[in-house]
Design an enzyme around this catalytic site. Structure first.
Site, short mmCIF file in Angstrom:
data_model
loop_
_atom_site.label_atom_id
_atom_site.label_comp_id
_atom_site.label_asym_id
_atom_site.label_seq_id
_atom_site.Cartn_x
_atom_site.Cartn_y
_atom_site.Cartn_z
N GLU A 273 0.83 -1.22 0.00
CA GLU A 273 0.00 0.00 0.00
C GLU A 273 0.86 1.26 0.00
OE1 GLU A 273 -2.11 -0.32 3.69
OE2 GLU A 273 -3.21 -2.10 3.12
N PRO A 274 1.71 1.44 -0.98
CA PRO A 274 2.57 2.63 -0.94
C PRO A 274 1.80 3.91 -1.29
CG PRO A 274 2.91 1.46 -3.00
CD PRO A 274 1.94 0.63 -2.19
N ARG A 276 3.41 7.66 -0.27
CA ARG A 276 4.49 8.63 -0.44
C ARG A 276 5.50 8.21 -1.51
NH1 ARG A 276 6.06 11.67 4.12
NH2 ARG A 276 5.26 9.94 5.36
N TYR A 316 5.09 18.40 11.51
CA TYR A 316 6.13 17.43 11.85
C TYR A 316 7.52 18.04 11.89
CZ TYR A 316 2.47 14.56 9.62
OH TYR A 316 1.30 14.00 9.22
N CYS A 342 -1.71 33.46 10.36
CA CYS A 342 -1.41 34.10 11.65
C CYS A 342 -1.07 33.07 12.73
CB CYS A 342 -2.59 34.96 12.07
SG CYS A 342 -2.90 36.22 10.83
N GLU A 343 0.05 32.44 12.58
CA GLU A 343 0.58 31.48 13.55
C GLU A 343 2.09 31.49 13.41
OE1 GLU A 343 -0.96 28.31 15.01
OE2 GLU A 343 -2.94 28.39 14.08
N TYR A 370 0.96 14.00 0.80
CA TYR A 370 0.51 14.64 2.04
C TYR A 370 0.68 16.15 1.97
CZ TYR A 370 0.80 9.74 3.30
OH TYR A 370 0.66 8.37 3.30
N1 LLP Z 1 -1.41 2.02 4.50
C1 LLP Z 1 -1.88 2.48 5.68
C2 LLP Z 1 -2.77 1.62 6.46
C3 LLP Z 1 -1.52 3.75 6.14
O1 LLP Z 1 -1.96 4.17 7.30
C4 LLP Z 1 -0.67 4.56 5.34
C5 LLP Z 1 -0.27 5.89 5.77
C6 LLP Z 1 -0.22 4.05 4.11
C7 LLP Z 1 -0.61 2.77 3.74
C8 LLP Z 1 0.68 4.81 3.20
O2 LLP Z 1 1.89 5.10 3.79
P1 LLP Z 1 3.08 5.72 2.92
O3 LLP Z 1 3.48 4.68 1.90
O4 LLP Z 1 2.58 6.95 2.27
O5 LLP Z 1 4.14 5.99 3.91
N2 LLP Z 1 0.86 12.73 6.89
C9 LLP Z 1 2.10 12.03 7.16
C10 LLP Z 1 2.03 10.58 6.75
C11 LLP Z 1 0.88 9.83 7.36
C12 LLP Z 1 0.80 8.41 6.89
C13 LLP Z 1 -0.45 7.77 7.34
N3 LLP Z 1 -0.65 6.43 6.87
C14 LLP Z 1 3.23 12.77 6.47
O6 LLP Z 1 2.97 13.80 5.83
O7 LLP Z 1 4.39 12.40 6.60
#
Ligand code: LLP
Length: 414
Positions: A273-274, A276, A316, A342-343, A370
């Site tokens: 499930e990629p 990013r 983050y 305004c923060e 994101y």
């Molecule tokens: N599968 C599940 C169940 C997840 O919760 C997530 C991300 C993904 C797949 C995808 O993950 P990725 O491959 O994108 O790392 N907003 C944060 C990242 C939050 C990720 C939440 N879950 C940021 O901007 O770094």
């Protein structure tokens, strides 16, 4: 970075100079490269060639319909976490039979919607959710395909806000309780146990924790088989990290290798499930310098993008490279790159050495994941436009919001 490069001193998205996009579509504006998206998808494809595998793009990373549509056309499945994301996938031409539904708080309505669409699997995260799903599927006269999302209690060594596979996190079913819950699931009339799922966190740069988690998942699959519960698929989640600054993420194939080695010779379908890793470096946020302000302690470059457009730095303390689109003759100085919100937390970058003048364009890099997906209307700022570049052509894939959209749906009392 693939898709974005300087030519004749001007930063381009593929063949299109960014100043041209700014002139045509305004700023702030998200810009994506189709070639960069395609190349990352293909990299996964090569790493998984010859296996019974399905890539389920994590919609939450970037849910623009055009991007979903590109992945759908490439044959991707999708990982969703809400009814809204399911609706997007369907609107973008995604195949519901390749959709997995993750998340700890699925509502009855969302379950019904997903059952009606005929998704591939619900990744169930608790006993209470399992019970609810059994009831909803019964009402719908269906059997819901499920995987339990197990929490392998592995430290992904990433930012605490985005680590999900520790015992202390809200996600998944505790490893030690999974077997019992699977046994119970197997007795439920409207549940069909089909797989197992796990996702330990995001922006992972070291393949070891993911491989350790996979090992734990496989051990459980073995115990389940011994208990007479045979699974058809194994979903190992997303989380593969990308380069934002000076990180050295492994190539996709190298990241997956220790996982795939453990899976050699097995019959289950394999899912990832990629999010990013597919979109992060395929997008940037284009912004214009409004003012330079030379404070007593610090210099500020005040730009027209803000934390409501790209929240990751504020949330983050995330680093995004900030590049001048057309490096000019201005004097170099160290700037806090901040937005109009305004923060004090409204910044895109701290202490960046830039040679900029008011009116200059800056590109906030690695903003494809994101970025827009986490944007808001805070300070009543209309959301940015999104443009997808394909060679020498640029398409507006989301129009800039207008003032009317800002308070559409609001009412004052009579
Ligand atoms: N599968 C599940 C169940 C997840 O919760 C997530 C991300 C993904 C797949 C995808 O993950 P990725 O491959 O994108 O790392 N907003 C944060 C990242 C939050 C990720 C939440 N879950 C940021 O901007 O770094």
């Amino acid at each position: 970075m693939k898709g974005f490069a300087y030519r004749d001193g001007i930063l381009h998205a593929e063949e299109v100079p960014l100043p041209e996009l700014a002139a045509r579509h305004g700023t702030p504006c998200y810009v994506y490269s189709r070639a960069a998206l395609a190349s990352r998808y293909a990299e996964f494809g090569r790493a998984l060639a010859g296996r019974d595998a399905l890539l389920c793009y994590a919609v939450k990373a970037n849910s623009n319909l055009a991007i979903l549509n590109l992945f759908a056309r490439a044959g991707a499945g999708f990982d969703i976490v809400s009814g809204g994301e399911l609706a997007r996938v369907l609107a973008a031409g995604g195949d519901p039979s390749q959709v997995v539904f993750s998340g700890v708080g699925k509502t009855a309505g969302e379950m019904r919607q997903a059952l009606d669409a005929g998704i591939f699997c619900f990744n169930v995260e608790s006993a209470a959710e399992l019970e609810r799903l059994n009831g909803i599927a019964g009402q719908a006269g269906k059997r819901a395909p499920i995987a339990l999302r197990v929490n392998p209690d592995v430290d992904p060594r990433t930012h605490p806000y985005i680590s999900t596979g520790l015992r202390s996190n809200k996600f998944g079913v505790a490893y030690g309780e999974a077997l019992a819950l699977y046994r119970q699931a197997a007795t439920l009339p409207h549940i069909e146990v089909t797989g197992i799922a796990c996702h330990i966190g995001s922006q992972l740069l070291d393949p070891a924790p993911a491989a350790e988690a996979a090992g734990k998942v496989l051990a459980l699959v073995g115990q389940l088989a011994a208990a007479g519960i045979a699974l058809r698929h194994i979903d190992l989640g997303g989380g593969i990290g990308i380069r934002y600054r000076d990180e050295a993420p492994p190539a996709i194939a190298d990241y997956l290798a220790p996982i795939l080695a453990q899976l050699a010779g097995r019959g289950e379908k394999l899912l990832f499930e990629p999010g990013r890793a597919l979109v992060g470096n395929a997008g940037l946020l284009l912004t214009r310098v409004e003012y330079l302000k030379h404070g007593e302690e610090k210099n500020f470059a005040i730009v027209d993008a803000a934390m409501n457009d790209l929240m990751r730095p504020a949330l983050y303390d995330a680093w995004h490279d900030i590049l001048p689109v057309q490096p000019g003759a201005a004097a170099k100085a160290e700037y806090e790159v901040v937005g109009p919100v305004c923060e004090s937390g409204d910044f895109l970058g701290h202490a960046r050495t830039l040679a900029v003048a008011p009116g200059d364009l800056l590109a906030v890099m690695s903003a494809g994941a994101y970025g827009m997906a986490m944007s808001s209307n805070y300070n009543s700022r209309p959301r940015a436009a999104e443009v997808l570049v394909d060679g020498d052509r640029a398409f507006v894939v989301r129009e800039r919001e207008g003032i009317a959209q800002l308070f559409a749906g609001e009412h004052v009392l009579n």
